[in-house]
Each structure stands twice: as structure tokens, then as C-alpha cells.
Design an enzyme around this catalytic site. Structure first.
Site, short mmCIF file in Angstrom:
data_model
loop_
_atom_site.label_atom_id
_atom_site.label_comp_id
_atom_site.label_asym_id
_atom_site.label_seq_id
_atom_site.Cartn_x
_atom_site.Cartn_y
_atom_site.Cartn_z
N GLY A 10 27.63 -11.83 -48.68
CA GLY A 10 28.01 -10.44 -48.34
C GLY A 10 27.10 -9.41 -48.92
N CYS A 11 27.52 -8.07 -48.95
CA CYS A 11 27.06 -7.06 -49.40
C CYS A 11 26.69 -7.29 -50.92
CB CYS A 11 27.72 -5.58 -49.17
SG CYS A 11 26.91 -4.15 -49.93
N PHE A 12 25.64 -6.98 -51.33
CA PHE A 12 25.27 -7.49 -52.82
C PHE A 12 25.83 -6.19 -53.48
CE2 PHE A 12 20.31 -6.26 -51.91
CZ PHE A 12 20.66 -4.97 -51.76
N TRP A 13 25.98 -4.92 -53.00
CA TRP A 13 26.67 -3.98 -54.14
C TRP A 13 27.97 -4.40 -54.66
CZ3 TRP A 13 26.24 0.39 -49.89
CH2 TRP A 13 24.85 0.78 -49.89
#
Length: 160
Positions: A10-13
Site C-alpha cells: 500500500g501507500c509507503f507513507w
């Protein structure tokens, strides 16, 4: 001597922020890997023209946390299935992938993935794959430590 793991989920943040909270994590870096285009940009990855996914490179102290624990955490940090309207089903850049860096990591990844698939932890089939590590391209600086830079505290609610 520190070791390295690379995962995408998913979103790496949010993924990076959650790993940073684990004891034994020395450093993290978000970036792109698994594709064919050299030195991709975020815009290119989002446009699905690179084959890359958003990933997190994790440096860890194996005397404090081992690779298996990294993967166990990875499966708690994202939804590795396609059964819900989740990040993974929305965009190819959000694939659930483990990128082992050597044969030992590959064997551990296979064992953990097999155990996860055999468990009743998820309502739907796990879509996570194991893919040999390839070049890791660091994301642009504004993506690094995103949650810290923007003073975001609630990593439990991170979304795409």
C-alpha cells in the site's frame, strides 16, 4: 551488523511510519522497486508506466528484531487481500510484495506467507507475492518521513 528488508504494502507513507515505531528498526527509506524503468519518479509510478510499486527499505538490528518479526509486522500493517475496496485493489503501485534479499530471507518469506494463507486471519485470499529484490530507487525527498514532516500522529488511520 544491521540487516535490510524490503516490502511493499500500500501507500509507503503509512507503512514507513508504522515500521519506524518498532523496536530494532534503525532506519527506513521509501522508494520504488520491482519495475523496469530506471530512476522512476512518483508521477511515473502513479501513472502505471514503470512496473514499480511503492516500497519501504528497512534497516534493522537483528539482535533486537529478526526478519520473521519484520514480516509478521508487515502483515499487520496492511490488508494483503483483494476482498475489500483497499489500496492494493485500487492501483498497481500498491501491490503487496515481499522482496527477499537472499536465500535465507526467501525461505523465511515463503514460510510466513504459507502460514498466513493457512490461517483464518483474513476473510479473503491473500494476494501477497514474493518477488526477488531488484534495484531500489529512493523516492523524492518530500516522501521520506512523510508522517514526521507533516506532524501526523495517527498512523492507525493511514490511507492511500
Amino acid at each position: 551488523m544491521n540487516q535490510t528488508a524490503i516490502v511493499a504494502g500500500g501507500c509507503f507513507w503509512g507503512m514507513e511510519s508504522k515500521f519506524q515505531q518498532l523496536a530494532g528498526i534503525v532506519d527506513t527509506e521509501v522508494g520504488y522497486t520491482g519495475g523496469f524503468l530506471e530512476d522512476p519518479t512518483y508521477r511515473q509510478v502513479c501513472q502505471d508506466v514503470t512496473g514499480h510499486v511503492e516500497a519501504v527499505k528497512i534497516e534493522f538490528d537483528p539482535t533486537l528484531i529478526d526478519y520473521r518479526a519484520i514480516l509478521d509486522a508487515f502483515f499487520t500493517f496492511h490488508d494483503p487481500t483483494l476482498c475489500r475496496d483497499n489500496c492494493i485493489s485500487q492501483s498497481s503501485q500498491y501491490g503487496s510484495i515481499i522482496f527477499p534479499l537472499d536465500e535465507e530471507q526467501k525461505a523465511i518469506a515463503k514460510a510466513v506467507l504459507s502460514e498466513m494463507r493457512a490461517s483464518d486471519r483474513y476473510d479473503c485470499a491473500i494476494d501477497t507475492i514474493i518477488q526477488p529484490a531488484s534495484e531500489f530507487y529512493p523516492a523524492e525527498e518530500y516522501h521520506q518521513d512523510y508522517y514526521k514532516k507533516h506532524n501526523l500522529q495517527d498512523v492507525e488511520d493511514f490511507t492511500c
